[in-house]
Design a protein around this motif. Sequence first.
Motif, PDB file in Angstrom:
ATOM      1  N   GLN A 230       0.829  -1.211   0.000  1.00 36.73           N
ATOM      2  CA  GLN A 230       0.000   0.000   0.000  1.00 36.73           C
ATOM      3  C   GLN A 230       0.861   1.258   0.000  1.00 36.73           C
ATOM      4  O   GLN A 230       0.607   2.208  -0.750  1.00 36.73           O
ATOM      5  CB  GLN A 230      -0.922   0.017   1.221  1.00 36.73           C
ATOM      6  N   ILE A 231       1.894   1.275   0.859  1.00 35.89           N
ATOM      7  CA  ILE A 231       2.759   2.449   0.963  1.00 35.89           C
ATOM      8  C   ILE A 231       3.512   2.671  -0.344  1.00 35.89           C
ATOM      9  O   ILE A 231       3.647   3.809  -0.815  1.00 35.89           O
ATOM     10  CB  ILE A 231       3.750   2.301   2.138  1.00 35.89           C
ATOM     11  N   ASP A 232       4.009   1.609  -0.943  1.00 32.69           N
ATOM     12  CA  ASP A 232       4.715   1.731  -2.225  1.00 32.69           C
ATOM     13  C   ASP A 232       3.798   2.338  -3.285  1.00 32.69           C
ATOM     14  O   ASP A 232       4.217   3.204  -4.064  1.00 32.69           O
ATOM     15  CB  ASP A 232       5.214   0.360  -2.692  1.00 32.69           C
ATOM     16  N   ASN A 233       2.542   1.893  -3.309  1.00 31.22           N
ATOM     17  CA  ASN A 233       1.589   2.425  -4.291  1.00 31.22           C
ATOM     18  C   ASN A 233       1.311   3.900  -4.051  1.00 31.22           C
ATOM     19  O   ASN A 233       1.252   4.697  -4.991  1.00 31.22           O
ATOM     20  CB  ASN A 233       0.274   1.631  -4.241  1.00 31.22           C
ATOM     21  N   MET A 234       1.136   4.283  -2.786  1.00 35.37           N
ATOM     22  CA  MET A 234       0.877   5.690  -2.474  1.00 35.37           C
ATOM     23  C   MET A 234       2.066   6.562  -2.842  1.00 35.37           C
ATOM     24  O   MET A 234       1.913   7.677  -3.322  1.00 35.37           O
ATOM     25  CB  MET A 234       0.556   5.854  -0.984  1.00 35.37           C
ATOM     26  N   THR A 235       3.283   6.061  -2.598  1.00 35.18           N
ATOM     27  CA  THR A 235       4.484   6.826  -2.914  1.00 35.18           C
ATOM     28  C   THR A 235       4.578   7.081  -4.412  1.00 35.18           C
ATOM     29  O   THR A 235       4.960   8.167  -4.845  1.00 35.18           O
ATOM     30  CB  THR A 235       5.734   6.071  -2.426  1.00 35.18           C
ATOM     31  N   THR A 252      10.336   9.048   3.602  1.00 38.91           N
ATOM     32  CA  THR A 252      10.621   8.834   5.027  1.00 38.91           C
ATOM     33  C   THR A 252       9.582   7.879   5.621  1.00 38.91           C
ATOM     34  O   THR A 252       9.911   6.963   6.374  1.00 38.91           O
ATOM     35  CB  THR A 252      10.570  10.174   5.787  1.00 38.91           C
ATOM     36  N   TYR A 253       8.338   8.089   5.271  1.00 37.52           N
ATOM     37  CA  TYR A 253       7.233   7.246   5.726  1.00 37.52           C
ATOM     38  C   TYR A 253       7.455   5.798   5.271  1.00 37.52           C
ATOM     39  O   TYR A 253       7.295   4.847   6.030  1.00 37.52           O
ATOM     40  CB  TYR A 253       5.961   7.832   5.119  1.00 37.52           C
ATOM     41  N   ARG A 254       7.865   5.662   4.012  1.00 42.27           N
ATOM     42  CA  ARG A 254       8.122   4.333   3.452  1.00 42.27           C
ATOM     43  C   ARG A 254       9.286   3.659   4.177  1.00 42.27           C
ATOM     44  O   ARG A 254       9.274   2.446   4.415  1.00 42.27           O
ATOM     45  CB  ARG A 254       8.440   4.475   1.961  1.00 42.27           C
ATOM     46  N   MET A 255      10.290   4.447   4.551  1.00 43.92           N
ATOM     47  CA  MET A 255      11.450   3.909   5.258  1.00 43.92           C
ATOM     48  C   MET A 255      11.020   3.245   6.567  1.00 43.92           C
ATOM     49  O   MET A 255      11.508   2.164   6.919  1.00 43.92           O
ATOM     50  CB  MET A 255      12.442   5.037   5.547  1.00 43.92           C
TER      51      MET A 255
END
Length: 755
Positions: A230-235, A252-255
């Motif tokens: 989900q995070i990868d898609n949002m990024t 940073t959030y993805r990290m």
Amino acid sequence: MPLTAAASAREILTGLHEVMAGRGTAQSKLDKVVDLVAGKMESEVCSIYLLRDNKLELFATHGLRKEAVHVTRLNLGEGLVGSIAAEGRILNLAEAASDAEFVYRPETGEERFHSFAGVPIIYRESPVGVLSVQHAEPRRYADVEIEALQTVAMVLSELIAGARLVDGARRRRLRSAGPLRLSGLKLVAGMAKGQAVFHEPRVTVEHTVAEDVEAERDRVYGAFRKMREQIDNMTREAEFGTTGEHAEILETYRMFAYDEGWSRRINEAIDSGLTAEAAIERVQQRTRARMREIDDPLLQERMHDLEDLSNRLMRIVSGRMGTAAQTGLAHDTVLVARNLGPAELLEYDRRRLKAVILEEGSLTAHMTIVARAMGVPVVGRLSDVRHTVEEGDTILVDGDNGSVLIRPSRPLQTSFDQRMALSQKRRAQFEAIRSLPAETTDRVPISVMVNAGLAEDALSLELTGADGIGLFRTEFQFLVSATMPGRESQLRLYKKVLDAAGDKPVVFRTLDIGGDKSLPYLSSGGEEAENPSMGWRALRLSLDRSTLMKAQARALIQAAAGRVLRVMFPMVSEPWEYEQARALFEAQVQWAEQGNRPLPRLIEYGAMLEVPALAEMLDQLLPRLDFISIGTNDLTQFLFAADRGDPRLAERYDWLSPAILRFLKRVITAARESEKPLRVCGEMSGRPLECMALIGLGAENFSITPAAVGPIKAMVRSLDAAAIRARMDHWLARPPNDIRRALTDWARRHRVAVG
């Protein structure tokens, strides 16, 4: 012997499960729990305090006198136990009696015990009691012991809630109230109204003890995979694009989503015998406790990102994925949340999302930066707001004043609607003069520029009709990045800003970091400063870390190829600092020349006057400058020795004091005599009445927040500059008792639009 492994914690958990599953009253079970914990931790005392009628009552104990049970009672905030419950924090003390919060109750017989550790018992995010242990030997409890206590506290919350041993009177009183006005922290300005919608339904941990540890581990692994996807898609799909500050925030959030330490701690909690939901919750409680101990706003923001991800992981593992963003907004909405991550904010329909109100939040938060770019009003620091508001309540948000009105009466709503209509009418009036020059009635031209810190802020030049960017805060890129931005990253940002500004000037202020704007990846090499705003920061830091300044200089020089580059150094205290910074920049110009790189057509160098000492050296400094800017925010707090962030000094921190006005008059006069352009930056020049006074002192160039351009331009176009200058000269010679009142009365008589 203290606990040494997760297996020991699992022993306690197994014993707790047996106690709770067995027969007996709630009191008898609590009595068995304290005996069990004391025995497994080899601690001489274990006690449980529960919140009843707003008092913490000793409910069960092993090691203290039994006659104190149901007799010893503490107020919230009283003693060590009271402070744990009031603040939801963890205490771990080798010598309890030496702590300032310690309160001795003789009926307990606890005088012979030295060490103390306690954790809050939390139910639905509210502390309902305290679990504590004590030992005669002075020592701090190990982390694994504290984690075991947290695990016990989680399990106890189920028993306590099921047996109705504590009351929720405080929450019920708040929810049943009529109209309620709350004051918080203004994060993003603007007015809005809508119906309350909770960002996410609270996932309640219903089962804490795992029946199959490996099955729970598999559930968590699956949830991690789904969350990272989900995070990868949002990024990739963020509406602000894949470059710039917003992309760095999301990176940073993805990290954090891929942080192995976080997933390992959850795994260790499962090893101790917890279910997947309980393990995530226990790690999350630990994170919240750490957040309360952190003063650094940037590190707090990193912890907020981690909590945001914990909430997402909890929803996935429990199968309750429906945040308000996923289910969709059906009407004009005021979003209610503890805190909000930048990625989650971007998921919302901007046509329906009118405002956000938060229990937490900060001015430097990643979410705040994104919300400002979206134009969504935000008010933060609204304590317990999620337990004050019901889903569907009407909420009026005044982001300009940092206030929120919940369940307004009809007269209050009518008044708010009138203010919103007036605000919209004033915006329409400002729009009508957007393309007109900021010129006084006696034809004195005034330059109105804007302060900026993000590439997107350059768009405000077209929207407001401002004359340029008078202060671009280059440190914003560093504050929202998880790692040190390299020269190429800086180059892209500066070029994007210059391209967006077109023919309008941009003044780049070199890094103002350090002090209270500390970066986790940049160590000061010393202890934390007692007065960070007056410490190792801004130009002092840049000259000390010259490699940092060289990289920024090269990026600025390359970005401004073929154009005019305007560079300003912050917090100059003495002329030699300015000379050293300028020499460093000019050395980088030579570096660019030697490499046959394209150069700026012209470079103008300036300094910010924020440190009062520099005013005594203007005769030496002004001949070496191309321009000077006055930073009123820091200058005024240094002049008055008054921390601008301290609410107790708010009434004394007055820009219209004769002392500051006389000081500014001297600087403005010196700059005019040296024929050097002077600009006033900061909040003072963004307020119509204060800006009118500055024009009265002779100032003609300002850099302000974009939202203030319309009101300032309207004031300027209604003002006779010669008249206010004559009046200011008189007032400075013989100051009235209340110069603010005198200025307000003068503006009213002369029909100056000061709002």
